[in-house]
Design a protein around this motif. Structure first.
Motif, PDB file in Angstrom:
ATOM      1  N   TYR A  39       0.861  -1.182   0.000  1.00 29.28           N
ATOM      2  CA  TYR A  39       0.000   0.000   0.000  1.00 29.28           C
ATOM      3  C   TYR A  39       0.893   1.225   0.000  1.00 29.28           C
ATOM      4  O   TYR A  39       1.636   1.462   0.950  1.00 29.28           O
ATOM      5  CB  TYR A  39      -0.913  -0.009   1.232  1.00 29.28           C
ATOM      6  CG  TYR A  39      -1.959  -1.099   1.158  1.00 29.28           C
ATOM      7  CD1 TYR A  39      -3.206  -0.830   0.614  1.00 29.28           C
ATOM      8  CD2 TYR A  39      -1.693  -2.381   1.588  1.00 29.28           C
ATOM      9  CE1 TYR A  39      -4.161  -1.816   0.519  1.00 29.28           C
ATOM     10  CE2 TYR A  39      -2.632  -3.386   1.491  1.00 29.28           C
ATOM     11  CZ  TYR A  39      -3.874  -3.093   0.962  1.00 29.28           C
ATOM     12  OH  TYR A  39      -4.813  -4.081   0.869  1.00 29.28           O
ATOM     13  N   LYS A 121      19.823  -6.370   6.220  1.00 29.54           N
ATOM     14  CA  LYS A 121      19.320  -7.526   6.963  1.00 29.54           C
ATOM     15  C   LYS A 121      19.603  -8.817   6.213  1.00 29.54           C
ATOM     16  O   LYS A 121      19.958  -9.833   6.807  1.00 29.54           O
ATOM     17  CB  LYS A 121      17.823  -7.372   7.203  1.00 29.54           C
ATOM     18  CG  LYS A 121      17.310  -8.391   8.182  1.00 29.54           C
ATOM     19  CD  LYS A 121      15.866  -8.220   8.484  1.00 29.54           C
ATOM     20  CE  LYS A 121      15.434  -9.229   9.507  1.00 29.54           C
ATOM     21  NZ  LYS A 121      13.989  -9.267   9.645  1.00 29.54           N
ATOM     22  N   PHE A 149       7.366   2.447   0.633  1.00 26.73           N
ATOM     23  CA  PHE A 149       5.945   2.600   0.907  1.00 26.73           C
ATOM     24  C   PHE A 149       5.451   3.999   0.549  1.00 26.73           C
ATOM     25  O   PHE A 149       4.272   4.270   0.626  1.00 26.73           O
ATOM     26  CB  PHE A 149       5.638   2.339   2.392  1.00 26.73           C
ATOM     27  CG  PHE A 149       5.769   0.900   2.796  1.00 26.73           C
ATOM     28  CD1 PHE A 149       5.468  -0.115   1.890  1.00 26.73           C
ATOM     29  CD2 PHE A 149       6.182   0.544   4.064  1.00 26.73           C
ATOM     30  CE1 PHE A 149       5.577  -1.441   2.251  1.00 26.73           C
ATOM     31  CE2 PHE A 149       6.296  -0.778   4.433  1.00 26.73           C
ATOM     32  CZ  PHE A 149       5.995  -1.774   3.516  1.00 26.73           C
TER      33      PHE A 149
ATOM     34  N   LEU B   3      11.732  -7.305   5.731  1.00 26.04           N
ATOM     35  CA  LEU B   3      11.613  -7.008   7.153  1.00 26.04           C
ATOM     36  C   LEU B   3      10.459  -7.771   7.771  1.00 26.04           C
ATOM     37  O   LEU B   3       9.566  -8.255   7.073  1.00 26.04           O
ATOM     38  CB  LEU B   3      11.374  -5.507   7.304  1.00 26.04           C
ATOM     39  CG  LEU B   3      12.476  -4.680   6.669  1.00 26.04           C
ATOM     40  CD1 LEU B   3      12.117  -3.221   6.714  1.00 26.04           C
ATOM     41  CD2 LEU B   3      13.795  -4.920   7.371  1.00 26.04           C
ATOM     42  N   ASP B   4      10.447  -7.893   9.057  1.00 23.67           N
ATOM     43  CA  ASP B   4       9.337  -8.546   9.729  1.00 23.67           C
ATOM     44  C   ASP B   4       8.615  -7.557  10.635  1.00 23.67           C
ATOM     45  O   ASP B   4       8.911  -6.358  10.616  1.00 23.67           O
ATOM     46  CB  ASP B   4       9.802  -9.781  10.508  1.00 23.67           C
ATOM     47  CG  ASP B   4      10.818  -9.422  11.565  1.00 23.67           C
ATOM     48  OD1 ASP B   4      10.876  -8.231  11.923  1.00 23.67           O
ATOM     49  OD2 ASP B   4      11.543 -10.309  12.009  1.00 23.67           O
ATOM     50  N   SER B   6       8.781  -6.725  13.550  1.00 25.40           N
ATOM     51  CA  SER B   6       9.473  -6.005  14.621  1.00 25.40           C
ATOM     52  C   SER B   6       9.820  -4.581  14.218  1.00 25.40           C
ATOM     53  O   SER B   6      10.145  -3.753  15.057  1.00 25.40           O
ATOM     54  CB  SER B   6      10.737  -6.752  15.028  1.00 25.40           C
ATOM     55  OG  SER B   6      11.626  -6.767  13.948  1.00 25.40           O
ATOM     56  N   THR B   7       9.774  -4.271  12.917  1.00 27.57           N
ATOM     57  CA  THR B   7      10.129  -2.915  12.507  1.00 27.57           C
ATOM     58  C   THR B   7       8.951  -1.965  12.610  1.00 27.57           C
ATOM     59  O   THR B   7       9.087  -0.803  12.280  1.00 27.57           O
ATOM     60  CB  THR B   7      10.627  -2.892  11.051  1.00 27.57           C
ATOM     61  OG1 THR B   7       9.644  -3.505  10.230  1.00 27.57           O
ATOM     62  CG2 THR B   7      11.946  -3.612  10.916  1.00 27.57           C
ATOM     63  N   LEU B  10       9.435   1.399  14.200  1.00 23.71           N
ATOM     64  CA  LEU B  10      10.334   2.380  13.589  1.00 23.71           C
ATOM     65  C   LEU B  10       9.562   3.515  12.936  1.00 23.71           C
ATOM     66  O   LEU B  10       9.936   4.665  13.028  1.00 23.71           O
ATOM     67  CB  LEU B  10      11.205   1.705  12.524  1.00 23.71           C
ATOM     68  CG  LEU B  10      12.350   0.855  13.031  1.00 23.71           C
ATOM     69  CD1 LEU B  10      13.075   0.258  11.853  1.00 23.71           C
ATOM     70  CD2 LEU B  10      13.295   1.713  13.843  1.00 23.71           C
ATOM     71  N   ALA B  11       8.488   3.190  12.228  1.00 25.55           N
ATOM     72  CA  ALA B  11       7.777   4.244  11.524  1.00 25.55           C
ATOM     73  C   ALA B  11       6.279   4.044  11.576  1.00 25.55           C
ATOM     74  O   ALA B  11       5.553   4.664  10.821  1.00 25.55           O
ATOM     75  CB  ALA B  11       8.242   4.297  10.075  1.00 25.55           C
ATOM     76  N   LEU B  12       5.810   3.158  12.458  1.00 29.09           N
ATOM     77  CA  LEU B  12       4.391   2.852  12.568  1.00 29.09           C
ATOM     78  C   LEU B  12       3.817   2.366  11.243  1.00 29.09           C
ATOM     79  O   LEU B  12       2.694   2.691  10.884  1.00 29.09           O
ATOM     80  CB  LEU B  12       3.608   4.069  13.075  1.00 29.09           C
ATOM     81  CG  LEU B  12       4.122   4.683  14.373  1.00 29.09           C
ATOM     82  CD1 LEU B  12       3.325   5.906  14.733  1.00 29.09           C
ATOM     83  CD2 LEU B  12       4.051   3.677  15.502  1.00 29.09           C
ATOM     84  N   LEU B  13       4.615   1.628  10.514  1.00 33.41           N
ATOM     85  CA  LEU B  13       4.162   1.080   9.245  1.00 33.41           C
ATOM     86  C   LEU B  13       4.221  -0.427   9.313  1.00 33.41           C
ATOM     87  O   LEU B  13       5.178  -0.999   9.834  1.00 33.41           O
ATOM     88  CB  LEU B  13       5.066   1.553   8.112  1.00 33.41           C
ATOM     89  CG  LEU B  13       4.827   2.956   7.607  1.00 33.41           C
ATOM     90  CD1 LEU B  13       5.960   3.372   6.709  1.00 33.41           C
ATOM     91  CD2 LEU B  13       3.506   3.042   6.872  1.00 33.41           C
ATOM     92  N   ARG B  14       3.193  -1.065   8.772  1.00 32.78           N
ATOM     93  CA  ARG B  14       3.186  -2.519   8.798  1.00 32.78           C
ATOM     94  C   ARG B  14       3.889  -3.075   7.578  1.00 32.78           C
ATOM     95  O   ARG B  14       4.348  -2.327   6.725  1.00 32.78           O
ATOM     96  CB  ARG B  14       1.728  -2.993   8.879  1.00 32.78           C
ATOM     97  CG  ARG B  14       1.140  -2.656  10.225  1.00 32.78           C
ATOM     98  CD  ARG B  14      -0.338  -2.571  10.205  1.00 32.78           C
ATOM     99  NE  ARG B  14      -0.957  -3.852   9.867  1.00 32.78           N
ATOM    100  CZ  ARG B  14      -2.263  -4.034   9.853  1.00 32.78           C
ATOM    101  NH1 ARG B  14      -3.060  -3.036  10.159  1.00 32.78           N
ATOM    102  NH2 ARG B  14      -2.762  -5.198   9.546  1.00 32.78           N
ATOM    103  N   LEU B  15       3.938  -4.381   7.511  1.00 31.17           N
ATOM    104  CA  LEU B  15       4.723  -5.019   6.453  1.00 31.17           C
ATOM    105  C   LEU B  15       4.291  -4.627   5.053  1.00 31.17           C
ATOM    106  O   LEU B  15       5.084  -4.628   4.125  1.00 31.17           O
ATOM    107  CB  LEU B  15       4.600  -6.539   6.596  1.00 31.17           C
ATOM    108  CG  LEU B  15       5.257  -7.095   7.827  1.00 31.17           C
ATOM    109  CD1 LEU B  15       4.995  -8.577   7.933  1.00 31.17           C
ATOM    110  CD2 LEU B  15       6.742  -6.830   7.749  1.00 31.17           C
ATOM    111  N   GLY B  17       2.776  -1.701   4.376  1.00 29.50           N
ATOM    112  CA  GLY B  17       2.681  -0.253   4.247  1.00 29.50           C
ATOM    113  C   GLY B  17       1.412   0.334   4.838  1.00 29.50           C
ATOM    114  O   GLY B  17       1.144   1.517   4.662  1.00 29.50           O
ATOM    115  N   ARG B  19      -1.209   1.470   8.030  1.00 26.96           N
ATOM    116  CA  ARG B  19      -1.146   1.923   9.420  1.00 26.96           C
ATOM    117  C   ARG B  19      -1.899   0.937  10.276  1.00 26.96           C
ATOM    118  O   ARG B  19      -2.584   0.052   9.762  1.00 26.96           O
ATOM    119  CB  ARG B  19      -1.777   3.312   9.564  1.00 26.96           C
ATOM    120  CG  ARG B  19      -1.106   4.376   8.738  1.00 26.96           C
ATOM    121  CD  ARG B  19       0.147   4.859   9.397  1.00 26.96           C
ATOM    122  NE  ARG B  19       0.826   5.835   8.555  1.00 26.96           N
ATOM    123  CZ  ARG B  19       2.123   6.059   8.581  1.00 26.96           C
ATOM    124  NH1 ARG B  19       2.894   5.367   9.389  1.00 26.96           N
ATOM    125  NH2 ARG B  19       2.665   6.965   7.821  1.00 26.96           N
TER     126      ARG B  19
END
Lengths: 986, 247
Positions: A39, A121, A149, B3-4, B6-7, B10-15, B17, B19
């Protein structure tokens, strides 16, 4: 008829939607195709304080909080960017120079792109974790920008484009967007200068394309050279491959190639290869060993070619060599320094893996072994065929002065030098530096970058200099680094967790206060503490009184640290990472901040303190009738040192209740001890000395062996009892997740050598079938003429033992819980929460077991506890070794410039030397044949009888366990740069 | 290795993109199969489900005798190609049976079953693609198909999932997990009846701390209401077309 159309076109949000398709292969070799949605959004902030637009639509979390903006309004600049700059490192820059980015003085305001973070990573998890912790460091101002993103910076991979090219393009695009975005932001503010956004990359192609697109970009070295301390910083860039590759076409490959991962894995599965940790012998740098489950005895790895670039500590895969190449472990001392003094760090061609002298040394070994019969017991040998995991860390050492070409301080020419690590098991490290002249005679920290097939030594890079050799500061720091002890001051986040009252904190006066909830008021008990003199972190206090029924009530009161350190806050995390307080001779590195350790938690006399109490009813025969655990408030009446307590107990004129209580404790402790001994507890010995220091300068003046008083064992017995009681309680409450401590029975083979030595030399028998048998047979190993002999045997027996370890109860079967040394079925650590993290965890579990407070989930999860155990085991071991090394250093300092003659005992005999132990100073030292006289006398080694017959310039027989007179002097050891004691045979 | 979860902090973004409070793209169609009494097709992100409704039809005679209320039967078939790995799931698959049971009980209490004595309503679901929130997608698709079939029920039964970040100190609920997040995080599926807070379905199969459940449930219920808005729009658009075009 309706048809199912592709639904994207109709969707208004479809333009924001992209998908990511990639292929991955699983462990079993299957290929999976993964499709993920993406997204794209426009509300990902640039996080620059200059930008007001991003602040407005910054995202909020569930609690409606906005994360603060990171990048400074006025970032630092360089000559080329006087207006200041934000850095955007490319993946390769981070991979080669993470040390550089961690420097405190430079590299602030860095934008880490998501693309880069993912690539890092992929390439290296440790570097990824270091990068993540950098982003959490507020001073460094690192910001992770999720460019993939954000709509404007998202880049679709073109057909035929490699993933690397796509990522490089994504980085450039993000840089471009950032600079445009900042320009707009600054324009909106109508003030100030626009910081440049600079891409840092070492990829030439990427730099060229950036230039073509008008993006400011610099290579790492170009950028660093404009910084203030460029020379020092440049040394911190990892040695890169290509630099060496282009040094002439043909390079001789010195080491065999590693097998592929899949070949190793199938080999390990099939049992033709074995995996284990590579350990190098302390005495012989050419001899390594790998313990694998398939063999009872460790596999030997002899020589450089067989160890094939493995460094002590690496996880390796080995292949067993044919039986005719099996050998007995070396009986010779081989130190690298003697053999390869003359290597030239610059010349790589014409280097052989094994120098002639080394080969000769090994050859003699082989002859000797094959000449012997069954007695030699050849051990299986193996060779390393691959490395599964490198366990390289940072190494402390000093620059080999012979390897420096020009020691001119002003010279800024880059040259290659050897760094000789303090740890003898680590090979020399080749380091390129511009500051060789300056680094001579200093303690230096380096890391290893790689070890390629064509290079005899690993290649590393400079991290920082610790200071002059032999200066107290540098040596102490070196020691802490070498044993990975966290010694930095506590960060602010940790100190914020302390009670706001500071030193004025008091136990609340009102019993209604929440602090009193569930606490028993034990202030009227006559409690006292007994500790070593000068102890400030008092963990434990005791009391005893007679009950009306003739039994005794005995209480052990432990500082209630868990009241102050709540699970999962910053202080708890720091403590769990430190694991233990480290005691050095002149310094203590605390696990918890001073305020807690030496004041609020410490059970100081005359003040009220929170405690966690274990109360027993004990019969006069020292049988425990029942035990009771409670949080409490106590007021210690007195803090004794062991000596003071002893004097008070012995003084018949003292008839007060406190002294009576102490006498009761002493009486009970003796009975408890006897019971433990009857159950088969071991009385082991380790050489312990105390260093007397001048009070002001803390310079060492004298060395004394520690004295043991009855009161020492008084405290010890009750602490053991408390630990055992708590272990039982915690285990019954949490059968799967109690944190316990076990001491495995040593495998029989560990004692073989010692058994044989005792049999041959003294006709004594050491039985090892159980701890009781061992304890009893140790008691019989006495030499009437030599009282110390028994202690010597105990010291040697201790070294054959396994080390005790923390574990989580769910991971072992109950019989495995046993503590061999203490002969207890179950054991944990409970009594020193100020200085050990394990105890703190046990406190929390006990508090939950008695329903004082709910258990934190981290203590309920087996996997998390296992991770904690693993860490504290390592920290515990490191702390012990650091402490010992510190004593060793101070013994050296105390003897500096003095020559002493002392008695010593031969502990080990090699074919070209022997080890002498000097009880007076608790030191052991090697005496080599060549130290005995010049020219080096001939040595004839009788391995069966452990006798070294020296002929030639000096005629003497050296036998194992023999008492010898030695002269002790000190010398700065060339190879490690340590000041060491030197022993000479008289 | 991307990434998984756990990040997230860092920016309040999920895998993918999103919120914490964003649904994935939901696309739905109804009356997709003309032959069925009612049918629907629903996509929640990459989870794709087809549902057809047969009935109310005369039910089979069962041992218990025909009741005064209609029976709801649910059949779910998960296509072998729907997951990352090709896997055949038979009828006896425990997870499928459990989902069938959940749907049966949920709709038995939602549909006005007393209107159709001695009859059976059969819901047949085909899962074409799986990427998390499977149960929620099945519930939503079934709701649409039932509406398409014109079967009276008390309200829309809309469902979605909510999870919680694994971060210890600041656990945050997340709405509508995708497949990858489901593997890493604890999550629950909630089904809400209508536009109020009536929770009709609640499924929690992962271990999670009890303190977190409240937040997760609140977020899930909120998400269900948003799903209802989307499904309602689909139904209304379809109705408008019928009126306008007379299809």
């Amino acid at each position: 008829m309706t048809s199912l159309k592709r639904s994207y076109a109709a969707d208004p949000s479809a333009q924001n939607l992209s998908s990511k398709v990639y292929v991955r292969s699983t462990k079993s070799g299957k290929v999976q195709k993964i499709v993920r949605e993406l997204y794209l959004r426009q509300d990902i902030p640039c996080s620059s304080r200059l930008c007001s637009r991003c602040v407005e639509n910054a995202p909020t979390d569930y609690h409606n909080k906005v994360s603060p903006f990171v990048l400074s309004e006025t970032p630092a600049g360089t000559k080329s960017f006087p207006q200041g700059h934000y850095l955007v490192p490319d993946t390769n820059a981070l991979l080669t120079a993470m040390d550089l980015f961690e420097v405190e003085t430079a590299f602030r305001d860095v934008i880490v792109l998501q693309t880069v973070l993912e690539e890092v990573k992929n390439r290296s998890l440790p570097l990824y974790h270091r990068l993540i912790s950098l982003t959490k460091n507020e001073d460094k101002r690192f910001y992770v920008f999720f460019n993939d993103f954000r709509q404007e910076t998202y880049v679709v991979r073109d057909a035929g484009e490699t993933i690397n090219d796509r990522n490089d393009r994504a980085v450039r695009k993000a840089v471009q967007w950032y600079s445009q975005h900042l320009q707009a932001a600054v324009k909106a503010r109508r003030s100030g200068r626009t910081p440049a956004v600079v891409m840092i990359s070492d990829d030439r192609e990427n730099l060229r394309k950036a230039e073509a697109e008008g993006i400011s970009a610099l290579s790492l070295s170009n950028y660093v050279s404009e910084l203030e301390n460029a020379n020092q910083l440049l040394d911190m860039v990892s040695e890169r491959r290509e630099q060496r590759d282009n040094r002439g076409g043909k390079v001789e490959l010195l080491y065999p190639e590693y097998y592929s991962i899949s070949k190793m894995m199938t080999g390990v599965k099939a049992g033709t290869m074995h995996q284990g940790i590579f350990n190098v012998s302390q005495y012989n740098y050419l001899e390594g060993s790998v313990h694998v489950p398939a063999f009872e005895r460790s596999l030997l790895i002899l020589g450089r070619e067989n160890s094939n670039r493995a460094v002590s500590g690496d996880v390796v895969v080995v292949e067993v060599l044919p039986k005719d190449q099996w050998k007995a472990p070396s009986s010779k001392v081989i130190e690298e320094e003697e053999f390869n003094k003359d290597d030239n760090p610059d010349v790589e061609e014409g280097e052989a893996v094994v120098t002639d002298r080394e080969r000769r040394a090994l050859q003699e070994e082989v002859k000797r072994v094959q000449g012997k019969g069954v007695e030699g017991r050849p051990q299986p040998t193996a060779r390393v065929v691959g490395v599964v995991k490198r366990n390289w860390r940072q190494y402390v050492g000093h620059i080999d002065k012979d390897s420096v070409r020009t020691s001119n301080r002003e010279s800024r020419a880059q040259q290659t030098v050897f760094l000789i690590p303090m740890d003898k098991r680590i090979p020399k490290i080749r380091v390129r530096t511009r500051q060789a002249g300056e680094l001579l005679g200093k303690r230096v920290l380096v890391t290893i970058d790689s070890w390629d097939r064509e290079s005899r030594y690993p290649v590393g890079h400079f991290v920082r200099s610790l200071g002059e050799l032999e200066s107290k500061g540098a040596e102490t720091e070196a020691l802490l680094l070498e044993y990975d002890v966290q010694y930095r001051p506590f960060p602010k986040t940790v100190l914020d967790c302390l009670p706001a009252e500071g030193h004025d904190w008091k136990v609340p006066a009102s019993l209604e206060d929440p602090g009193w909830r569930g606490r028993r008021d034990l202030r009227d008990l006559l409690v006292c503490s007994i500790d070593p003199p000068g102890c400030v972190d008092i963990d434990d206090a005791l009391h005893a009184r007679q009950l009306p029924n003739g039994n005794f009530e005995v209480g052990v009161h432990i500082a209630d640290v868990s009241h102050f350190v709540k699970p999962n806050n910053a202080m708890d995390k720091e403590a769990s990472m430190r694991g233990t307080t480290v005691y050095l001779v002149d310094k203590r590195i605390d696990m918890l901040p001073m305020l807690l350790g030496t004041d609020l938690c410490s059970l100081k006399p005359y003040v009220e303190r929170y405690a966690f109490s274990v109360l027993w009813e004990i019969t006069p025969d020292a049988e425990v009738v029942n035990s009771n655990f409670t949080k409490s408030v106590i007021r210690s009446r007195e803090a004794f040192s062991y000596e003071q307590a002893q004097i008070r107990i012995d003084d018949a004129s003292q008839k007060d209740d406190l002294t009576k209580g102490m006498r009761t404790l002493l009486m009970l402790s003796k009975k408890l001890r006897q019971k433990r001994m009857d159950a088969g507890a071991l009385n082991l010995a380790s050489p312990e000395v105390r260093i007397q220091t001048e009070s002001e300068t803390s310079d060492p003046v004298d060395v004394q062996t520690k004295r043991l008083l009855d009161t020492n064992s008084l405290v010890e017995e009750f602490m053991l009892l408390a630990n055992i009681s708590v272990a039982g309680k915690n285990y019954s409450a949490f059968p799967q997740t109690a944190l316990l401590r076990r001491h495995a029975a040593p495998p029989r083979t560990n004692f073989e050598e010692l058994q044989n030595q005792l049999k041959v030399k003294r006709g004594m028998e050491l039985r090892t079938d159980s701890s009781k048998a061992l304890a009893e047979s140790l008691d019989t190993c006495v030499d009437p003429q030599e009282p110390f002999f028994n202690t010597l045997i105990r010291i040697m027996a201790t070294r054959c033992m396994m080390s005790a370890e923390y574990f989580c109860s769910g991971t072992q079967a109950y019989p495995e819980f046993r503590h061999y040394g203490l002969a207890s079925e179950i054991y944990t650590h409970f009594t020193s929460p100020i200085r050990r993290y394990a105890d703190l965890e046990a406190h929390r579990q006990l508090a939950a077991a008695i329903d004082y407070e709910p258990l934190d989930p981290s203590l309920r999860s087996r996997s998390k506890l296992e991770a904690v155990c693993k860490n504290i085991n390592v920290r515990h071991r490191n702390a012990q070794m650091a402490g010992r090394a510190s004593v060793e250093y101070y013994v050296g300092q105390a003897l500096k410039g003095r020559v002493v003659e002392e008695e010593g005992f031969v502990m080990r005999v090699f074919s070209n030397g022997f080890v002498v132990f000097v009880p007076r100073f608790g030191i052991e030292g090697l005496i080599r044949l060549r130290d005995l006289g010049t020219p080096e006398p001939e040595g004839e080694f009788d391995a069966e009888n452990y006798v070294l017959r020296v002929r030639g310039s000096r005629e003497v027989n050296v036998e194992l366990f023999e008492k010898v007179k030695v002269r002790i002097s000190d010398v700065a050891e060339e190879s490690t740069g340590k000041r060491k004691i030197r022993l000479e045979l008289l | 290795m991307p990434l998984d979860t756990s990040t997230y902090s860092l920016a309040l973004l999920r895998l993918d993109g999103r919120r914490w409070n964003e649904l994935r793209r939901i696309h739905a169609q109804i009356s997709t199969q003309a032959a069925a009494d009612g049918s629907s097709y629903l996509e929640m992100g990459n989870t794709k489900v087809i549902c057809t409704v047969t009935g109310p039809a005369e039910g089979r005679r069962t041992a218990q005798g025909a009741g005064q209320e209609c029976r709801v039967e649910v059949e779910i078939s998960i296509a072998g190609f729907s997951g990352v790995e090709r896997k055949r799931r038979g009828r006896a698959d425990k997870r499928t049976q459990e989902m069938q049971h959940t749907l049966t009980t949920a709709f038995t209490s939602t549909i006005f079953t007393h209107l159709y004595p001695h009859s059976t309503i059969t819901l047949t679901l085909h899962v074409l693609s799986q990427d998390g929130s499977l149960l929620a997608a099945c519930l939503n698709a079934a709701t649409l198909a039932l509406i398409d079939a014109g079967i009276p029920m008390s309200d829309y039964l809309c469902a979605c999932t909510a999870g919680s970040t694994a971060n210890e100190d600041a656990d945050e609920p997340l709405l509508d997990l995708n497949g990858l997040e489901e593997q890493e995080l604890p999550f629950l599926t909630a089904g809400v009846l209508g536009d109020n807070d009536k929770v009709a379905v609640l499924m929690l199969e992962t271990r999670v701390r009890v303190e977190r459940v409240e937040g997760m449930l609140a977020v899930a219920v909120d998400g269900c209401k948003r799903v209802r808005g989307i499904l309602d729009a689909v139904v209304r658009a379809h109705g408008r077309r019928i009126v306008e075009e007379g299809v």
